[in-house]
Design a protein around this motif. Structure first.
Motif, PDB file in Angstrom:
ATOM      1  N   ALA A  69       0.750  -1.304   0.036  1.00  0.00           N
ATOM      2  CA  ALA A  69       0.186   0.148  -0.088  1.00  0.00           C
ATOM      3  C   ALA A  69       0.863   1.298   0.036  1.00  0.00           C
ATOM      4  O   ALA A  69       0.612   2.180  -0.844  1.00  0.00           O
ATOM      5  CB  ALA A  69      -1.081  -0.058   1.350  1.00  0.00           C
ATOM      6  N   GLY A  70       2.203   1.321   0.849  1.00  0.00           N
ATOM      7  CA  GLY A  70       2.883   2.453   0.927  1.00  0.00           C
ATOM      8  C   GLY A  70       3.627   2.736  -0.359  1.00  0.00           C
ATOM      9  O   GLY A  70       3.690   3.734  -1.142  1.00  0.00           O
ATOM     10  N   SER A  75       4.416   5.905  -4.987  1.00  0.00           N
ATOM     11  CA  SER A  75       4.658   6.076  -6.527  1.00  0.00           C
ATOM     12  C   SER A  75       3.829   7.007  -7.194  1.00  0.00           C
ATOM     13  O   SER A  75       4.152   7.824  -7.864  1.00  0.00           O
ATOM     14  CB  SER A  75       4.588   4.742  -6.901  1.00  0.00           C
ATOM     15  N   ILE A  76       2.210   7.107  -6.953  1.00  0.00           N
ATOM     16  CA  ILE A  76       1.472   7.856  -7.344  1.00  0.00           C
ATOM     17  C   ILE A  76       1.536   9.428  -7.171  1.00  0.00           C
ATOM     18  O   ILE A  76       1.588  10.071  -7.872  1.00  0.00           O
ATOM     19  CB  ILE A  76       0.182   7.365  -7.176  1.00  0.00           C
ATOM     20  N   LEU A  77       1.838   9.420  -5.754  1.00  0.00           N
ATOM     21  CA  LEU A  77       2.017  11.124  -5.329  1.00  0.00           C
ATOM     22  C   LEU A  77       3.298  11.610  -5.430  1.00  0.00           C
ATOM     23  O   LEU A  77       3.513  12.693  -4.801  1.00  0.00           O
ATOM     24  CB  LEU A  77       1.243  11.086  -3.892  1.00  0.00           C
ATOM     25  N   HIS A  78       4.249  10.963  -5.659  1.00  0.00           N
ATOM     26  CA  HIS A  78       5.555  11.224  -5.657  1.00  0.00           C
ATOM     27  C   HIS A  78       6.207  11.970  -4.485  1.00  0.00           C
ATOM     28  O   HIS A  78       6.866  13.177  -4.598  1.00  0.00           O
ATOM     29  CB  HIS A  78       5.639  12.415  -6.911  1.00  0.00           C
ATOM     30  N   ASN A  79       5.840  11.252  -3.744  1.00  0.00           N
ATOM     31  CA  ASN A  79       6.167  11.702  -2.003  1.00  0.00           C
ATOM     32  C   ASN A  79       6.468  10.779  -1.219  1.00  0.00           C
ATOM     33  O   ASN A  79       5.553   9.915  -0.836  1.00  0.00           O
ATOM     34  CB  ASN A  79       4.976  12.810  -1.466  1.00  0.00           C
ATOM     35  N   PRO A  80       7.753  10.577  -0.819  1.00  0.00           N
ATOM     36  CA  PRO A  80       8.073   9.533   0.177  1.00  0.00           C
ATOM     37  C   PRO A  80       7.079   9.498   1.587  1.00  0.00           C
ATOM     38  O   PRO A  80       7.104   8.436   2.410  1.00  0.00           O
ATOM     39  CB  PRO A  80       9.576   9.836   0.538  1.00  0.00           C
ATOM     40  N   VAL A 143      -7.157  19.526 -13.701  1.00  0.00           N
ATOM     41  CA  VAL A 143      -8.235  19.241 -12.774  1.00  0.00           C
ATOM     42  C   VAL A 143      -8.092  17.618 -12.329  1.00  0.00           C
ATOM     43  O   VAL A 143      -7.866  16.883 -12.969  1.00  0.00           O
ATOM     44  CB  VAL A 143      -9.520  19.292 -13.745  1.00  0.00           C
ATOM     45  N   GLY A 144      -8.240  17.849 -10.927  1.00  0.00           N
ATOM     46  CA  GLY A 144      -8.269  16.361 -10.232  1.00  0.00           C
ATOM     47  C   GLY A 144      -7.946  16.668  -8.932  1.00  0.00           C
ATOM     48  O   GLY A 144      -7.434  17.716  -8.324  1.00  0.00           O
ATOM     49  N   ALA A 145      -7.263  15.539  -8.177  1.00  0.00           N
ATOM     50  CA  ALA A 145      -6.457  15.583  -7.084  1.00  0.00           C
ATOM     51  C   ALA A 145      -5.036  15.419  -6.994  1.00  0.00           C
ATOM     52  O   ALA A 145      -4.622  14.147  -7.232  1.00  0.00           O
ATOM     53  CB  ALA A 145      -7.172  14.443  -6.213  1.00  0.00           C
ATOM     54  N   THR A 146      -4.375  16.301  -6.983  1.00  0.00           N
ATOM     55  CA  THR A 146      -2.773  16.196  -7.224  1.00  0.00           C
ATOM     56  C   THR A 146      -2.285  15.689  -6.049  1.00  0.00           C
ATOM     57  O   THR A 146      -2.679  15.930  -4.903  1.00  0.00           O
ATOM     58  CB  THR A 146      -2.509  17.736  -7.496  1.00  0.00           C
ATOM     59  N   GLY A 147      -0.977  15.408  -6.164  1.00  0.00           N
ATOM     60  CA  GLY A 147      -0.278  14.712  -5.043  1.00  0.00           C
ATOM     61  C   GLY A 147      -0.062  15.309  -3.847  1.00  0.00           C
ATOM     62  O   GLY A 147      -0.111  15.060  -2.740  1.00  0.00           O
ATOM     63  N   MET A 148       0.528  16.710  -4.095  1.00  0.00           N
ATOM     64  CA  MET A 148       0.688  17.463  -2.714  1.00  0.00           C
ATOM     65  C   MET A 148      -0.425  17.806  -2.225  1.00  0.00           C
ATOM     66  O   MET A 148      -0.442  18.035  -0.797  1.00  0.00           O
ATOM     67  CB  MET A 148       1.543  18.859  -3.223  1.00  0.00           C
ATOM     68  N   ARG A 149      -1.752  18.449  -3.076  1.00  0.00           N
ATOM     69  CA  ARG A 149      -2.898  18.457  -2.220  1.00  0.00           C
ATOM     70  C   ARG A 149      -3.324  17.418  -1.303  1.00  0.00           C
ATOM     71  O   ARG A 149      -3.829  17.509  -0.131  1.00  0.00           O
ATOM     72  CB  ARG A 149      -3.711  18.897  -3.120  1.00  0.00           C
ATOM     73  N   LEU A 150      -3.165  16.109  -2.058  1.00  0.00           N
ATOM     74  CA  LEU A 150      -3.690  14.965  -1.126  1.00  0.00           C
ATOM     75  C   LEU A 150      -2.919  14.776   0.192  1.00  0.00           C
ATOM     76  O   LEU A 150      -3.485  14.520   1.090  1.00  0.00           O
ATOM     77  CB  LEU A 150      -3.618  13.710  -2.068  1.00  0.00           C
ATOM     78  N   VAL A 151      -1.450  15.065   0.045  1.00  0.00           N
ATOM     79  CA  VAL A 151      -0.597  14.972   1.124  1.00  0.00           C
ATOM     80  C   VAL A 151      -1.121  15.857   2.385  1.00  0.00           C
ATOM     81  O   VAL A 151      -1.244  15.389   3.606  1.00  0.00           O
ATOM     82  CB  VAL A 151       0.916  14.986   1.035  1.00  0.00           C
ATOM     83  N   ALA A 214       1.701  -2.379 -13.345  1.00  0.00           N
ATOM     84  CA  ALA A 214       2.973  -2.094 -12.939  1.00  0.00           C
ATOM     85  C   ALA A 214       3.340  -1.013 -14.314  1.00  0.00           C
ATOM     86  O   ALA A 214       4.214   0.021 -13.936  1.00  0.00           O
ATOM     87  CB  ALA A 214       4.069  -3.340 -13.098  1.00  0.00           C
ATOM     88  N   ARG A 215       2.988  -1.110 -15.344  1.00  0.00           N
ATOM     89  CA  ARG A 215       3.597  -0.355 -16.261  1.00  0.00           C
ATOM     90  C   ARG A 215       2.780   1.077 -16.296  1.00  0.00           C
ATOM     91  O   ARG A 215       3.292   1.987 -16.454  1.00  0.00           O
ATOM     92  CB  ARG A 215       3.146  -0.929 -17.641  1.00  0.00           C
ATOM     93  N   THR A 216       1.434   0.813 -15.916  1.00  0.00           N
ATOM     94  CA  THR A 216       0.595   2.104 -15.659  1.00  0.00           C
ATOM     95  C   THR A 216       1.227   2.814 -14.496  1.00  0.00           C
ATOM     96  O   THR A 216       1.432   4.096 -14.800  1.00  0.00           O
ATOM     97  CB  THR A 216      -0.831   1.810 -15.531  1.00  0.00           C
ATOM     98  N   LEU A 217       1.894   2.155 -13.429  1.00  0.00           N
ATOM     99  CA  LEU A 217       2.355   2.710 -12.510  1.00  0.00           C
ATOM    100  C   LEU A 217       3.737   3.393 -12.604  1.00  0.00           C
ATOM    101  O   LEU A 217       3.947   4.571 -12.291  1.00  0.00           O
ATOM    102  CB  LEU A 217       2.494   1.745 -11.176  1.00  0.00           C
ATOM    103  N   ALA A 218       4.359   2.788 -13.602  1.00  0.00           N
ATOM    104  CA  ALA A 218       5.632   3.472 -13.792  1.00  0.00           C
ATOM    105  C   ALA A 218       5.466   4.615 -14.650  1.00  0.00           C
ATOM    106  O   ALA A 218       6.226   5.743 -14.420  1.00  0.00           O
ATOM    107  CB  ALA A 218       6.540   2.392 -14.751  1.00  0.00           C
ATOM    108  N   ALA A 219       4.341   4.499 -15.486  1.00  0.00           N
ATOM    109  CA  ALA A 219       4.023   5.831 -16.318  1.00  0.00           C
ATOM    110  C   ALA A 219       3.460   7.016 -15.435  1.00  0.00           C
ATOM    111  O   ALA A 219       3.778   8.147 -15.698  1.00  0.00           O
ATOM    112  CB  ALA A 219       3.013   5.575 -17.316  1.00  0.00           C
ATOM    113  N   LEU A 220       2.788   6.683 -14.240  1.00  0.00           N
ATOM    114  CA  LEU A 220       2.263   7.809 -13.526  1.00  0.00           C
ATOM    115  C   LEU A 220       3.650   8.535 -12.919  1.00  0.00           C
ATOM    116  O   LEU A 220       3.339   9.666 -12.375  1.00  0.00           O
ATOM    117  CB  LEU A 220       1.357   7.047 -12.479  1.00  0.00           C
TER     118      LEU A 220
END
Length: 335
Positions: A69-70, A75-80, A143-151, A214-220
């Motif tokens: 899960a982590g 990976s998606i939100l680009h934040n450790p 438009v959407g839920a961006t990584g930093m905003r989610l964090v 996995a490929r989609t996750l790598a693209a994200l």
């Protein structure tokens, strides 16, 4: 990379055997291996297969689920720092279970059945609330839920949920609060097949979804603009993968209670070991299993009392969080 994964799996198996051997009646490791291969005395087989195996397997499954899960969320939100426990998912699951344990589930089967279901539902509702609050238009027009905003919203929601847990405990009786407090610290003492099977099935399904994506996750990981060029629907794939991560983290929390910092640390440790640009999925799951099983062994061997595993992982995770913050600050300064 495959060799390193095998070494991690071997380390996990060694800790698993050591976890089985540890207890009021110590069983030598060679006897443990003998029983696992079909031998041993009747007493040894009963202790290992009936008494200790569910706990050890639950530790493996919960650790792997949190590590996976982590890895997905980071990976998606680009934040450790974007892990289910930091974002408030595990706190939402914890609040859901605590409401049952201190309310309608004070006694009987309602507590054992209602608390896990409430924890899973609490985690999912928390994730939905965070995603809805983070939805909007960014400075670049996305438009959407961006990584930093989610964090940021997740950290705020987590603080509110932690306060809600504390308030609920103060409103309950001393006996009920003590029982709920044991669960909220992440304890494997009550682990059995009823908690193991749902967590294992959910982990298996999440692994299938994660590996297939996995490929989609790598693209994200490349960012929204690059992803669109590759023809990936950003928000749809992001929602599917985040939903998978939230579900597996919530079910893992429902099994034993909140086990902090595993979802945060396991993907980063795996990334350092495998030296990959992103968080490796299988490697993160293996590291998560090693952390939880190792913490369970430490809680029953190093310390004079049998501590909940969540306390041990928190003792390790606090310094690791500080390390991550220092490293991120150095990278920001250099850039």
């Amino acid at each position: 990379m495959a060799v390193l994964a095998l070494l991690l799996a071997a380390a996990l198996f060694a800790l698993f055997c050591l976890d089985i051997a540890t207890g009021e009646t110590h069983i030598p490791l060679d006897r443990v291996l003998d029983v696992l291969s079909g031998g041993g005395t009747r007493a040894q087989r009963f202790i290992i297969w009936e008494s200790r195996m569910p706990r050890a397997l639950t530790a493996v499954v919960v650790g792997a689920a949190l590590g996976l899960a982590g890895a997905i969320t980071q990976s998606i939100l680009h934040n450790p720092l974007a892990s289910p426990d930091m974002l408030g998912i595990t706190s939402g699951a914890g609040l859901g279970a605590i409401l049952v344990l201190t309310g309608i589930g004070n006694t009987g089967a309602a507590a054992s059945v209602g608390a896990p279901l409430a924890a899973t539902l609490g985690g999912l509702l928390t994730a939905l609330a965070i995603y809805s609050l983070a939805w909007g238009r960014s400075a670049t027009g996305e438009v959407g839920a961006t990584g930093m905003r989610l964090v940021l919203i997740g950290i705020g929601v987590n603080a509110v949920l932690v306060a809600g847990i504390s308030w609920t405990l103060t409103r309950s009786s001393l006996e009920t609060a003590a029982r709920a407090q044991l669960w909220i610290n992440g304890s494997l003492n009550a682990a059995d097949n009823s908690t193991l099977v749902p967590a294992a099935l959910t982990l298996g399904a999440a692994l299938l979804v994660a590996v297939a994506s996995a490929r989609t996750l790598a693209a994200l990981r490349l960012g929204p603009e690059s992803v669109r060029v590759l023809g990936v629907r950003v928000q749809t794939q992001q929602a599917i993968l985040l939903g998978t991560a939230v579900t597996v983290a919530s079910v893992a929390t429902a099994a034993v209670g909140p086990v902090g910092f595993v979802a945060l640390a396991a993907p980063q440790i795996a990334r350092m070991l495998f030296r990959t640009p992103g968080e490796p999925l299988v490697g993160s799951a293996l590291c998560g299993g090693v952390l939880v099983v190792g913490a369970d062994v430490a809680s029953r061997t190093i310390f004079p009392v049998d501590l909940p595993v969540g306390i041990v992982t928190a003792a390790f995770g606090g310094p690791f969080l500080l390390y991550l913050l220092v490293r991120m600050n150095r990278k920001a300064t250099l850039s």
